[in-house]
Structure formats: C-alpha cells, structure tokens
Design a protein around this motif. Structure first.
Motif, PDB file in Angstrom:
ATOM      1  N   HIS A 133     -36.670 -24.958  22.016  1.00  0.00           N
ATOM      2  CA  HIS A 133     -36.991 -26.467  22.180  1.00  0.00           C
ATOM      3  C   HIS A 133     -36.033 -27.809  22.228  1.00  0.00           C
ATOM      4  O   HIS A 133     -36.379 -28.317  23.268  1.00  0.00           O
ATOM      5  CB  HIS A 133     -38.219 -26.672  21.513  1.00  0.00           C
ATOM      6  N   ARG A 134     -35.668 -27.354  21.430  1.00  0.00           N
ATOM      7  CA  ARG A 134     -34.294 -28.185  20.661  1.00  0.00           C
ATOM      8  C   ARG A 134     -33.477 -28.560  22.074  1.00  0.00           C
ATOM      9  O   ARG A 134     -32.634 -29.536  22.186  1.00  0.00           O
ATOM     10  CB  ARG A 134     -33.215 -27.910  19.900  1.00  0.00           C
ATOM     11  N   VAL A 135     -33.308 -27.427  23.207  1.00  0.00           N
ATOM     12  CA  VAL A 135     -32.298 -27.703  24.369  1.00  0.00           C
ATOM     13  C   VAL A 135     -33.235 -27.847  25.832  1.00  0.00           C
ATOM     14  O   VAL A 135     -32.770 -28.687  26.520  1.00  0.00           O
ATOM     15  CB  VAL A 135     -31.773 -26.147  24.559  1.00  0.00           C
ATOM     16  N   TYR A 136     -34.428 -26.756  25.805  1.00  0.00           N
ATOM     17  CA  TYR A 136     -34.902 -26.740  27.068  1.00  0.00           C
ATOM     18  C   TYR A 136     -36.594 -27.864  27.016  1.00  0.00           C
ATOM     19  O   TYR A 136     -37.270 -28.338  28.185  1.00  0.00           O
ATOM     20  CB  TYR A 136     -35.465 -24.991  27.606  1.00  0.00           C
ATOM     21  N   PHE A 139     -39.702 -27.165  28.466  1.00  0.00           N
ATOM     22  CA  PHE A 139     -39.490 -26.273  29.492  1.00  0.00           C
ATOM     23  C   PHE A 139     -39.508 -25.042  28.342  1.00  0.00           C
ATOM     24  O   PHE A 139     -39.909 -23.959  28.879  1.00  0.00           O
ATOM     25  CB  PHE A 139     -38.997 -26.461  30.917  1.00  0.00           C
ATOM     26  N   ALA A 140     -39.053 -25.484  26.947  1.00  0.00           N
ATOM     27  CA  ALA A 140     -38.766 -24.003  26.160  1.00  0.00           C
ATOM     28  C   ALA A 140     -40.287 -22.417  26.264  1.00  0.00           C
ATOM     29  O   ALA A 140     -40.088 -21.884  26.584  1.00  0.00           O
ATOM     30  CB  ALA A 140     -39.230 -24.481  25.036  1.00  0.00           C
ATOM     31  N   PRO A 141     -41.388 -23.287  26.398  1.00  0.00           N
ATOM     32  CA  PRO A 141     -43.133 -22.354  26.416  1.00  0.00           C
ATOM     33  C   PRO A 141     -42.121 -21.815  27.479  1.00  0.00           C
ATOM     34  O   PRO A 141     -42.757 -19.928  27.822  1.00  0.00           O
ATOM     35  CB  PRO A 141     -43.659 -23.588  26.271  1.00  0.00           C
ATOM     36  N   LEU A 142     -42.336 -21.841  28.147  1.00  0.00           N
ATOM     37  CA  LEU A 142     -42.359 -21.681  30.604  1.00  0.00           C
ATOM     38  C   LEU A 142     -41.102 -20.301  30.220  1.00  0.00           C
ATOM     39  O   LEU A 142     -41.551 -18.841  30.217  1.00  0.00           O
ATOM     40  CB  LEU A 142     -41.882 -22.364  31.323  1.00  0.00           C
ATOM     41  N   LEU A 144     -39.731 -19.444  27.012  1.00  0.00           N
ATOM     42  CA  LEU A 144     -39.994 -17.831  26.611  1.00  0.00           C
ATOM     43  C   LEU A 144     -41.456 -17.313  26.841  1.00  0.00           C
ATOM     44  O   LEU A 144     -41.302 -16.029  26.160  1.00  0.00           O
ATOM     45  CB  LEU A 144     -40.351 -18.647  24.463  1.00  0.00           C
ATOM     46  N   GLY A 145     -42.224 -18.103  27.114  1.00  0.00           N
ATOM     47  CA  GLY A 145     -43.841 -17.519  27.650  1.00  0.00           C
ATOM     48  C   GLY A 145     -43.855 -16.312  28.372  1.00  0.00           C
ATOM     49  O   GLY A 145     -44.158 -15.039  28.587  1.00  0.00           O
ATOM     50  N   ILE A 146     -42.374 -16.636  29.191  1.00  0.00           N
ATOM     51  CA  ILE A 146     -41.879 -15.232  31.184  1.00  0.00           C
ATOM     52  C   ILE A 146     -40.983 -14.810  30.380  1.00  0.00           C
ATOM     53  O   ILE A 146     -41.783 -12.954  30.194  1.00  0.00           O
ATOM     54  CB  ILE A 146     -41.447 -16.264  31.874  1.00  0.00           C
ATOM     55  N   ALA A 147     -40.271 -14.730  28.805  1.00  0.00           N
ATOM     56  CA  ALA A 147     -40.480 -13.587  28.102  1.00  0.00           C
ATOM     57  C   ALA A 147     -40.547 -12.319  27.184  1.00  0.00           C
ATOM     58  O   ALA A 147     -40.622 -11.214  27.059  1.00  0.00           O
ATOM     59  CB  ALA A 147     -38.568 -14.552  27.910  1.00  0.00           C
ATOM     60  N   LEU A 148     -41.749 -13.029  27.350  1.00  0.00           N
ATOM     61  CA  LEU A 148     -42.814 -12.611  26.211  1.00  0.00           C
ATOM     62  C   LEU A 148     -43.544 -11.685  26.307  1.00  0.00           C
ATOM     63  O   LEU A 148     -44.335 -10.463  26.352  1.00  0.00           O
ATOM     64  CB  LEU A 148     -43.480 -13.856  25.674  1.00  0.00           C
ATOM     65  N   ILE A 149     -43.735 -12.980  28.135  1.00  0.00           N
ATOM     66  CA  ILE A 149     -45.095 -11.750  28.589  1.00  0.00           C
ATOM     67  C   ILE A 149     -44.108 -10.431  29.474  1.00  0.00           C
ATOM     68  O   ILE A 149     -45.197  -9.040  29.729  1.00  0.00           O
ATOM     69  CB  ILE A 149     -45.282 -12.170  30.120  1.00  0.00           C
ATOM     70  N   LEU A 150     -42.942 -10.565  30.133  1.00  0.00           N
ATOM     71  CA  LEU A 150     -42.207  -9.609  30.448  1.00  0.00           C
ATOM     72  C   LEU A 150     -41.729  -8.474  29.941  1.00  0.00           C
ATOM     73  O   LEU A 150     -42.099  -6.744  29.507  1.00  0.00           O
ATOM     74  CB  LEU A 150     -41.083  -9.193  30.959  1.00  0.00           C
ATOM     75  N   PHE A 151     -41.606  -8.418  28.122  1.00  0.00           N
ATOM     76  CA  PHE A 151     -41.438  -7.755  27.007  1.00  0.00           C
ATOM     77  C   PHE A 151     -42.583  -7.302  26.663  1.00  0.00           C
ATOM     78  O   PHE A 151     -42.796  -6.002  26.246  1.00  0.00           O
ATOM     79  CB  PHE A 151     -41.007  -8.888  25.951  1.00  0.00           C
ATOM     80  N   ALA A 152     -44.322  -8.154  26.540  1.00  0.00           N
ATOM     81  CA  ALA A 152     -44.951  -7.338  25.789  1.00  0.00           C
ATOM     82  C   ALA A 152     -45.833  -6.573  27.074  1.00  0.00           C
ATOM     83  O   ALA A 152     -46.187  -5.292  27.399  1.00  0.00           O
ATOM     84  CB  ALA A 152     -45.485  -8.735  25.494  1.00  0.00           C
ATOM     85  N   TYR A 153     -45.390  -6.645  28.398  1.00  0.00           N
ATOM     86  CA  TYR A 153     -46.028  -5.783  30.101  1.00  0.00           C
ATOM     87  C   TYR A 153     -44.857  -4.966  29.695  1.00  0.00           C
ATOM     88  O   TYR A 153     -46.086  -2.925  30.073  1.00  0.00           O
ATOM     89  CB  TYR A 153     -45.956  -6.505  31.367  1.00  0.00           C
ATOM     90  N   THR A 154     -44.057  -4.502  29.767  1.00  0.00           N
ATOM     91  CA  THR A 154     -42.790  -2.996  30.010  1.00  0.00           C
ATOM     92  C   THR A 154     -43.378  -2.466  29.082  1.00  0.00           C
ATOM     93  O   THR A 154     -43.920  -1.035  28.572  1.00  0.00           O
ATOM     94  CB  THR A 154     -41.088  -3.579  29.657  1.00  0.00           C
ATOM     95  N   THR A 155     -43.587  -2.768  27.126  1.00  0.00           N
ATOM     96  CA  THR A 155     -43.696  -2.593  26.395  1.00  0.00           C
ATOM     97  C   THR A 155     -45.426  -1.551  26.296  1.00  0.00           C
ATOM     98  O   THR A 155     -45.261  -0.505  25.915  1.00  0.00           O
ATOM     99  CB  THR A 155     -44.195  -3.317  24.726  1.00  0.00           C
ATOM    100  N   ILE A 156     -46.139  -2.620  26.979  1.00  0.00           N
ATOM    101  CA  ILE A 156     -47.932  -2.149  27.240  1.00  0.00           C
ATOM    102  C   ILE A 156     -47.250  -0.541  28.204  1.00  0.00           C
ATOM    103  O   ILE A 156     -47.880   0.331  28.050  1.00  0.00           O
ATOM    104  CB  ILE A 156     -48.747  -2.634  27.781  1.00  0.00           C
ATOM    105  N   LEU A 157     -47.044  -0.760  29.009  1.00  0.00           N
ATOM    106  CA  LEU A 157     -46.408   0.461  30.696  1.00  0.00           C
ATOM    107  C   LEU A 157     -45.777   1.547  29.524  1.00  0.00           C
ATOM    108  O   LEU A 157     -46.027   2.799  30.023  1.00  0.00           O
ATOM    109  CB  LEU A 157     -44.786   0.073  31.293  1.00  0.00           C
ATOM    110  N   THR A 158     -45.006   1.510  28.929  1.00  0.00           N
ATOM    111  CA  THR A 158     -44.138   2.406  27.384  1.00  0.00           C
ATOM    112  C   THR A 158     -44.934   3.244  27.330  1.00  0.00           C
ATOM    113  O   THR A 158     -44.697   4.580  26.939  1.00  0.00           O
ATOM    114  CB  THR A 158     -43.077   1.165  26.992  1.00  0.00           C
TER     115      THR A 158
END
Length: 170
Positions: A133-136, A139-142, A144-158
């Motif tokens: 948040h201090r840099v972005y 846009f920080a929630p966007l 990290l939100g995209i990163a979290l969604i991708l990490f969670a989705y690939t974990t669920i698939l695995t």
C-alpha cells in the motif's frame, strides 16, 4: 498459471524495491547485521521463540510450499518425463523459488518501506499489504488480491488432484 502468478508477485515486489531504491542497501545491511547479533542468538534460544517459530513455521510452510509433507510425489509420479532426475530438479526449484525468492521479496518489501517499524501491530499478510500500500496506494488490494486469488486457486487445484489420486488408489 504458476509461472504467471509468481512473475506477477515478483514484478510488483521488485517494484517496491525500485520505488525505495535509496533504502535498499541499508535494508540488506540490516538483515545481515541483526541476524548475527547476540540479541538474535538469545532470542533464538528462548523457549517461547522456538515454540512460536515451529508453530508458525509449519503453518506458513504448508501454505507456502509443501516441502516434506509428502503430497508432491503424487504429481511427479504422473508426470511424463524422459529423465526422472528432471522431476527432482523441478521439486528443488519450486521450493527454492517459493521459499527463497518470493518470501525474500516480501520481507525486503516490509523492511524497505519501514512498514515493520511503523506498524508493529501488523504481521504476516497484513504487513505485506501495508508495504504494498505504501508504494501502490489504492491499487495495492488489486495487486495482492490477484496474487492471492492465483495462489489460492492453484492450491485448490493441486489438492483436488492429490485427493482424486489418493481416492483412486484406495
């Protein structure tokens, strides 16, 4: 999808480093200076610290990578490869990439933005969010939100694949 999600996080994490490039040498010096002080050694020996490190270490390891848990051989056993050693290399690389690269980007972002000093009430994902948040800014929630969604989705698939493979075996 995994290379994309890692690249996404790494690019934005390094963006924090670049935005605070003037603090980067001091940040690296702090990491090595404070890691080898008598206070750090005493803290490492304290019983509570050991308990907390083990507890949080296992919890984060399971969410960060699953090294030593025993599920990855399910995926490697199904992989088609002309050389089995390549699968072992992939296993070593994924642990290195996740544990050393991605986690180091996060901790350096926390230090270089001074988020860890100015917000001692935060830890884990909340501290990373503060650094981003201090840099972005808004846009920080966007990011990290995209990163979290991708990490969670690939974990669920695995884990779905591991469950399906184990169920079929039984």
């Amino acid at each position: 999808m995994v290379p994309f999600m890692c690249a996404w996080y790494i690019i934005f994490g390094i963006g924090i480093w670049i935005a605070n490039i003037h603090r980067l040498p001091d940040t690296i010096a702090k990491i090595f200076t404070y890691a080898f002080t008598p206070m750090a050694a005493a803290g490492g020996l304290a019983g509570w610290t050991v308990f907390a490190a083990i507890r949080y270490g296992f919890a984060r390891r399971l969410f960060s990578n699953e090294a030593g848990l025993g599920g990855v051989p399910l995926a490697y056993a199904h992989a088609e490869s002309d050389y089995p050693g390549r699968q072992g290399f992939y296993g070593v690389f994924e642990v290195f990439m996740d544990t050393i690269v991605v986690c180091s980007i996060t901790v350096i972002a926390d230090i270089v933005t001074n988020a860890y000093i100015e917000r001692p009430d935060l830890s884990s994902a909340a501290l990373a969010m503060e650094a981003f948040h201090r840099v972005y800014g808004p846009f920080a929630p966007l990011v990290l939100g995209i990163a979290l969604i991708l990490f969670a989705y690939t974990t669920i698939l695995t884990w779905e694949f591991y469950g399906e493979t184990t169920f079929t075996y039984f």
